[in-house]
Scaffold this active site. Structure first.
Site, short mmCIF file in Angstrom:
data_model
loop_
_atom_site.label_atom_id
_atom_site.label_comp_id
_atom_site.label_asym_id
_atom_site.label_seq_id
_atom_site.Cartn_x
_atom_site.Cartn_y
_atom_site.Cartn_z
N ALA A 1 -9.06 -8.96 -4.98
CA ALA A 1 -10.31 -9.16 -5.71
C ALA A 1 -10.22 -8.39 -7.01
O ALA A 1 -9.45 -7.42 -7.11
CB ALA A 1 -11.47 -8.66 -4.87
N GLY B 1 -7.69 -9.33 -1.29
CA GLY B 1 -8.12 -10.72 -1.27
C GLY B 1 -6.97 -11.71 -1.33
O GLY B 1 -7.09 -12.84 -0.87
N GLU C 1 -5.79 -11.95 2.13
CA GLU C 1 -6.81 -12.70 2.87
C GLU C 1 -6.79 -14.19 2.52
O GLU C 1 -7.03 -15.04 3.38
CB GLU C 1 -8.19 -12.09 2.58
CG GLU C 1 -8.32 -10.69 3.17
CD GLU C 1 -9.53 -9.93 2.67
OE1 GLU C 1 -9.66 -9.76 1.43
OE2 GLU C 1 -10.35 -9.48 3.49
N GLU D 1 -7.71 -1.79 0.64
CA GLU D 1 -9.13 -1.49 0.39
C GLU D 1 -9.55 -0.08 0.76
O GLU D 1 -10.34 0.53 0.04
CB GLU D 1 -10.02 -2.50 1.12
CG GLU D 1 -10.08 -3.87 0.46
CD GLU D 1 -8.96 -4.79 0.88
OE1 GLU D 1 -8.02 -4.33 1.58
OE2 GLU D 1 -9.01 -5.98 0.54
N1 COA Z 1 -8.18 -6.26 -10.02
C1 COA Z 1 -8.25 -6.18 -11.35
N2 COA Z 1 -7.17 -6.07 -12.15
C2 COA Z 1 -5.97 -6.02 -11.53
C3 COA Z 1 -5.81 -6.09 -10.14
C4 COA Z 1 -6.99 -6.22 -9.36
N3 COA Z 1 -6.96 -6.32 -8.04
N4 COA Z 1 -4.50 -6.01 -9.84
C5 COA Z 1 -3.86 -5.91 -11.02
N5 COA Z 1 -4.74 -5.91 -12.04
C6 COA Z 1 -4.47 -5.82 -13.47
C7 COA Z 1 -4.12 -4.41 -13.92
O1 COA Z 1 -5.30 -3.66 -14.14
C8 COA Z 1 -3.35 -4.69 -15.18
O2 COA Z 1 -4.25 -5.01 -16.20
P1 COA Z 1 -4.03 -4.44 -17.72
O3 COA Z 1 -2.68 -4.98 -18.13
O4 COA Z 1 -5.16 -5.02 -18.47
O5 COA Z 1 -4.04 -2.95 -17.56
C9 COA Z 1 -2.58 -5.96 -14.84
O6 COA Z 1 -3.30 -6.58 -13.77
C10 COA Z 1 -1.17 -5.71 -14.38
O7 COA Z 1 -1.19 -4.83 -13.27
P2 COA Z 1 -0.42 -3.41 -13.25
O8 COA Z 1 -1.17 -2.52 -12.32
O9 COA Z 1 -0.17 -2.93 -14.63
O10 COA Z 1 0.96 -3.86 -12.59
P3 COA Z 1 1.97 -2.92 -11.75
O11 COA Z 1 3.21 -3.72 -11.62
O12 COA Z 1 2.04 -1.57 -12.34
O13 COA Z 1 1.28 -2.79 -10.29
C11 COA Z 1 0.12 -3.59 -8.35
C12 COA Z 1 1.12 -3.92 -9.49
C13 COA Z 1 -0.17 -4.87 -7.61
C14 COA Z 1 0.76 -2.59 -7.38
C15 COA Z 1 -1.17 -2.99 -8.94
O14 COA Z 1 -1.62 -3.85 -9.97
C16 COA Z 1 -2.29 -2.81 -7.96
O15 COA Z 1 -2.26 -1.91 -7.14
N6 COA Z 1 -3.31 -3.69 -8.03
C17 COA Z 1 -4.51 -3.57 -7.22
C18 COA Z 1 -4.25 -4.06 -5.81
C19 COA Z 1 -5.47 -3.85 -4.95
O16 COA Z 1 -5.90 -2.75 -4.65
N7 COA Z 1 -6.06 -4.97 -4.50
C20 COA Z 1 -7.17 -4.96 -3.59
C21 COA Z 1 -8.44 -5.07 -4.31
S1 COA Z 1 -9.79 -4.97 -3.19
#
Ligand code: COA
Length: 258
Positions: free
Chosen positions: A65, A110, A113, A133
């Protein structure tokens, strides 16, 4: 480009792609609306016999999400958001046509999911699954606490949910979270081939079979009673007449979905 692209391929296979690669295909309100609309269209489109769901770009299926929407939400808004996500994912599960997830990268929160709401999951070797989460002070809210234990068992589900650790595609395969693993290059072709195999079968029988299996958490007696009813419904269909006659006449069946 649409946030969810709708590409109908040969053999009645629809490819739905979540297109928000710059945010790792994170699910915000607009993506949910686009997904909902695409699913309604797929349900009504008789040319669509099976669906493949994937994410745009090489890195993520769906990274969850959209966390940017969360900090200002109240408890009541949180409940509404959860219900909305659940409703869209239920629509996938209850589409009445087989849905295959082609998991091409991160499937987190999400995204995991979403994959769980699909009937079958094919993962790239590079895919990673997780429910992060609790690390955000939240719990999975788009069906994860309910579907993950049903797919991998309660112990493994609790391990994933409480640790918030990611698992590799190989580990996901070992615990039954994914059905097949493919190289990144072959992923889409493999998932599409599987969907095409399903798409060639009777649409009526596919719909009834999905229905029967989805209700398999009911007490056995109830589930068996429902199975008998659905079996009877299948038997009365034109597709069953065609399928059985075609077998006896040693020819390929031509199913109409009637
Ligand atoms: N919601 C909003 N933005 C997200 C996102 C999410 N769930 N997952 C990634 N993004 C965005 C990042 O903020 C970043 O945006 P920016 O370039 O404007 O800063 C872009 O996507 C790229 O992600 P980034 O974190 O820079 O990539 P990474 O390779 O360093 O890390 C992940 C990849 C997947 C490990 C990391 O993005 C992450 O942990 N995402 C969240 C996962 C999460 O907790 N999901 C559950 C949500 S309830």
């Amino acid at each position: 480009m649409s946030l969810v692209s709708y590409d109908l391929h040969d053999g009645g296979v629809l490819l739905l792609t979540v297109n928000r690669a710059d945010k790792l295909n994170a699910l915000n309100a607009e993506v949910f609306a686009a997904l909902d609309e695409a699913l309604a269209r797929a349900a009504a489109d008789d040319f669509v016999r099976a669906v493949v769901v994937t994410g745009a770009g090489p890195k993520a299926f769906v990274a969850g999400a959209d966390i940017a929407e969360f900090p200002s939400l109240s408890s009541a808004q949180g409940t509404d958001l959860s219900r909305r996500g659940q409703q869209v994912f239920d629509r996938i599960e209850r589409l009445g046509k087989p849905v295959v997830a082609a998991v091409n990268g991160f499937a987190l929160g999400g995204g995991c999911e979403l994959a769980l709401a699909c009937h079958v999951r094919v993962a790239s070797e590079t895919a990673r699954f997780g429910l992060p989460e609790v690390g955000l002070g939240l719990i999975p809210g788009y069906g994860g606490t309910q579907r993950l234990p049903r797919v991998v068992g309660r112990g493994r589900a609790l391990e994933m949910i409480l640790s918030a650790e990611m698992v590799s595609a190989q580990r996901a395969y070992e615990i039954g979270l994914v059905n097949r693993v493919a190289t990144p290059e072959a992923l889409l072709a493999d998932a599409t081939a599987l969907a095409r195999t399903m798409a060639a079968k009777s649409p009526t029988a596919l719909r009834l079979a999905i229905h029967a299996v989805l209700d398999s958490d009911a007490p056995l007696e109830d589930g068996l009673a429902r199975e008998a009813n659905l079996f009877g419904e299948a038997m009365g269909s034109a597709d069953a007449k065609e399928g059985t006659t075609a077998f006896l006449e040693k020819r390929a069946p031509a199913f109409t979905g009637q």
